[in-house]
Write an enzyme that holds these catalytic residues in place. Sequence first.
Site, short mmCIF file in Angstrom:
data_model
loop_
_atom_site.label_atom_id
_atom_site.label_comp_id
_atom_site.label_asym_id
_atom_site.label_seq_id
_atom_site.Cartn_x
_atom_site.Cartn_y
_atom_site.Cartn_z
N GLY A 14 0.81 -1.22 0.00
CA GLY A 14 0.00 0.00 0.00
C GLY A 14 0.84 1.26 0.00
O GLY A 14 0.31 2.35 0.13
N CYS A 15 2.15 1.12 -0.13
CA CYS A 15 3.00 2.30 -0.19
C CYS A 15 3.54 2.42 -1.61
O CYS A 15 3.83 1.42 -2.26
CB CYS A 15 4.19 2.16 0.76
SG CYS A 15 3.72 1.56 2.38
N GLN A 16 3.73 3.63 -2.07
CA GLN A 16 4.35 3.83 -3.38
C GLN A 16 5.82 3.53 -3.31
O GLN A 16 6.43 3.09 -4.26
CB GLN A 16 4.15 5.29 -3.81
CG GLN A 16 3.02 5.45 -4.77
CD GLN A 16 3.31 6.51 -5.81
OE1 GLN A 16 4.38 7.10 -5.87
NE2 GLN A 16 2.34 6.72 -6.67
#
Lengths: 430, 430, 150, 150
Positions: C60-62
């Site tokens: 869920g993190c770039q």
Amino acid sequence: MDGREISLQFRFFTSFKMTNKDTIQSKLNIDTIRKDFPILFREVNGRPLVYLDNAATSQTPRQVINTIVDYYQNLNANIHRGVHTLSQEATDAYEEARRKIQEHFNIAKPHEVIFTSGTTHSINLVATGFTSFLDKDDEVLVSAMEHHSNIVPWQMLCERTGAKLKVIPMTVDGELKMEEYNKLLSQKTKLVFCNHVSNALGTINPIKGIIDAAHGVGATVLIDGAQAAAHIKADLQALDVDFYTVSAHKMCGPTGVGILYGKEEWLNKLPPYQGGGEMIAEVTFEKTTYADLPHKFEAGTPNICGGIAFGAALDYMNAIGFDMITEYEDELVRYATEQLLTIEGLKIYGTAKHKTSVISFNIKGIHPYDIGTILDKLGIAVRTGHHCAQPIMDFYQIPGTVRASFSFYNTKEEVDVLVEGVKKAKSMLL
Amino acid sequence: MDGREISLQFRFFTSFKMTNKDTIQSKLNIDTIRKDFPILFREVNGRPLVYLDNAATSQTPRQVINTIVDYYQNLNANIHRGVHTLSQEATDAYEEARRKIQEHFNIAKPHEVIFTSGTTHSINLVATGFTSFLDKDDEVLVSAMEHHSNIVPWQMLCERTGAKLKVIPMTVDGELKMEEYNKLLSQKTKLVFCNHVSNALGTINPIKGIIDAAHGVGATVLIDGAQAAAHIKADLQALDVDFYTVSAHKMCGPTGVGILYGKEEWLNKLPPYQGGGEMIAEVTFEKTTYADLPHKFEAGTPNICGGIAFGAALDYMNAIGFDMITEYEDELVRYATEQLLTIEGLKIYGTAKHKTSVISFNIKGIHPYDIGTILDKLGIAVRTGHHCAQPIMDFYQIPGTVRASFSFYNTKEEVDVLVEGVKKAKSMLL
Amino acid sequence: MNRNFEQNEQMTIQEIQEEIVDEFSMFDDWMQRYEYMIELGKSLPLIDDQYKTEDYIIKGCQSKVWVHAQMKDDKVVFTADSDAIITKGIIAILIRAFSNQKPQDIIDADTSFIDEIGLKEHLSPTRANGLVSMIKQLKLYAVAYQTQLN
Amino acid sequence: MNRNFEQNEQMTIQEIQEEIVDEFSMFDDWMQRYEYMIELGKSLPLIDDQYKTEDYIIKGCQSKVWVHAQMKDDKVVFTADSDAIITKGIIAILIRAFSNQKPQDIIDADTSFIDEIGLKEHLSPTRANGLVSMIKQLKLYAVAYQTQLN
Ligand SMILES: Cc1ncc(COP(=O)(O)O)c(C=O)c1O
Ligand SMILES: Cc1ncc(COP(=O)(O)O)c(C=O)c1O
């Protein structure tokens, strides 16, 4: 500076017609144009919004917004088959939009325009339809710089049929290697798909050459026009392309609508994609016969308002004129490229000779996400990440890029804000 | 007249709570409500529009129109993965809409709400996904009163898999024969699909019984809620249904958006429908891994504005209250039924005990198209034809019906205009 | 800055959070806050390279974020890293508050201090930076260890 | 009314259309026009039952319309029917103008008189009544016969 003195740095704009910047900006009357886009006057984090994420989605002029409001206030009804006036007026407006699209892309027949919910839907329609036309000895070619929407459906098709997916390689500049492409083509090649413009690199691909060569071996070609359509007015009959796809939301239109162009003979050959109302001629529990084009591919209640507003978006852009748009955007990108490259350590990905409206870059030692976050704090909207084109990132062995993408309503002043912002981000992050 | 004196003629409203008409109309404050719908003040052929084609598409209140305008003026951006504020705000608004839908239908988890372009898309997603779960010995049951959107995709599925399509028969009143249904159910039954409310007859089907009986033999159930959702607030957890489908445009929302509800375990089991951006976790040319729910089924840029406006439509209807809506609409339909039946030769199709908001009728010796045309001349919008439910027309051996369908913004006075219009049409056409 | 990571062995999560809020309150604008956060990121107790694998990545993190946890006596000790420096700053702040604490305390911890230090914009579950996923992951580790203890 | 169908053997399409426009111009409102059209429908030279089959149906109408054509001497004679009376009126008007005419005259005929008699709303190609399909079909027959003649 004069057109014949284009420096090496800008060699990728060979087709660029050099004009005085202020002249172009005033020729286009950018101030007036900007007033058509209410969102451009918004503030973000206390700063005026500088919207440079146009490749993800473009902004919507009030003419299109008004069309939407007018639809719901005066016209809203389910279309086709309705006897009452509202339904007939809504049908006329929807079919008129189809005609506008037909005209814009110089398509031979209105029923070769299939309304879809967008490019992704359009491509899946074709990829699913080809299931029964491929077998395991066949090959399909995909360019190395595709959006996931133009990769995954074909991977799924190849999984279903056993056909082989082969990749047309690209150079570090982000240009397709056409000699390699020609070598990959053979009697086994059944399908070729490629985008007109790469959303991650801005490359304008030589699609006429790609199409002709593919036709030479009897292959069918789908060109993904999602990223091109806001910048280049494609003449689909001249291109002789088999399929072409567009999303309205990338060209001043609303979300949730797009088109698939298909040559009539192909659309007749392809099986229907979805079953439902509209797409049938006769239904019994034993047997169903399908309706004529375009209805065969337009099952269910379509995005009626979306289609009509898409037509309004084309009207809007054509009133400005695509020649003007292209010229102005090229100028902006040239200027932005020049200015960004003054920043030490900044590297641009995508330096093809022919490119448009997209600058993907990184700064040595800084993660694109960090730059994007700082720019956002400064009111500047850019995209960071893989831009749904992971294979390109893998190619350059980077986690992603910062992508600034331009539209005709952007200004030189906004480019300056961007450049200052990147400098600020660099100073904070390094 | 009093609730306990309901005549035979109205026996299909046994569950009807009798209240003074004026009281209901004023309880709901119809005049104020109507002011929310600009289109209702339009003229058609020189007469005030009387819009009675709500089963085809409902009208849109200014609150929803304003949400759309606000979206394009302040929020428009591509969602998910975007770092910049606009993208994050648009994402929040879109996900908030998903949450509203979850709450409205009492769905356990937000990711069980899949945004689609409408019911037809939702049903096709499931029907396509079931391809690998069926074989030629399996049976699927469909009710005799389905919309083409809930027939054709399953016919296509049966063609692909060899499974057998069996029909749950109905009575002349337009009620499903539940004993026959129970006899049709067996270990071979893999799927049952049925609408919650029939768009052609108005029948409210006993879906809880249908679902429970199907589950008893291990079959999966899809309920098409397209026609019900504007009138009945379904509690999907209480129903224990496997799949449920809704189109926003039939419940005060915009065109081009809807949902598929699916139980998490089913959504995890089903293969992805379309390939593209958003729906993948990782893409290389060799292999692609799919993203988590709901993204696995939401390839490409969705109808962002549509989803958000759908949320606003639910807010609007819930502010009025579905209890009030149901009570008022039942009253309208009862009144319209009573008045229409005073016309000699008029026959109503669909006289089930439980029905809502739809009156399908014909006049002996007159083609429904003729009546619809005259009514249109009088400013009255009704639908004529088979209403995408040809099997029902075949059942009654008629070419079609005239269908007047009601919403909470219709009035008793409009019913009177309809009745007068039908009388006028009859006198002209016979 | 390493001082903070050592000190908090004696402090409660609540106290550390207050301390962080105090520190951030000295700054007038977002730029100073971000610069301080980046500074904190540089002092993050780094994850051992062997744990920089898919298994330890937070989704869920770039940017990539790896977190590792282990029990030391009755306390959970976190280490982490990220390829983006702002993300590193965020996880550093979280770890400063949560590391060297008892599992149950981590589970019970309130995280509204994030809002107070001006990182509210990172708090939505849909945000690309994954702050919410990080908090969830830290708490999940705590839950796992608490289960072992019971 | 049958008079009209006999008379037009001597008249050109243009003349018949003018006659029809004249007749309709006597009416003040749509209701009278529709009533007259329905009246005309009742005088339509009916298609022989053997031709009321799928082959002779015109697509694009909500109601069924069957049209049959045959050459008599050098002229095309149309017969038709519909299950809807307004549709029958519309096809009756068309046939009154086009029947008993030479193929080339039918091919060349202008159809703007439809607009003049107040049926403009039926003229859009998307309309459910299929007026446009009817005109197309009548002209197609004419084209077919013209081809035979050449
Ligand atoms: C019962 C029913 N099912 C399905 C549909 C199809 O919905 P949509 O056209 O929005 O996909 C409708 C709409 O007419 C309907 O009434
Ligand atoms: C080149 C290209 N192809 C396909 C797509 C997918 O378009 P959509 O998300 O509108 O379906 C995009 C949009 O990002 C794109 O840029």
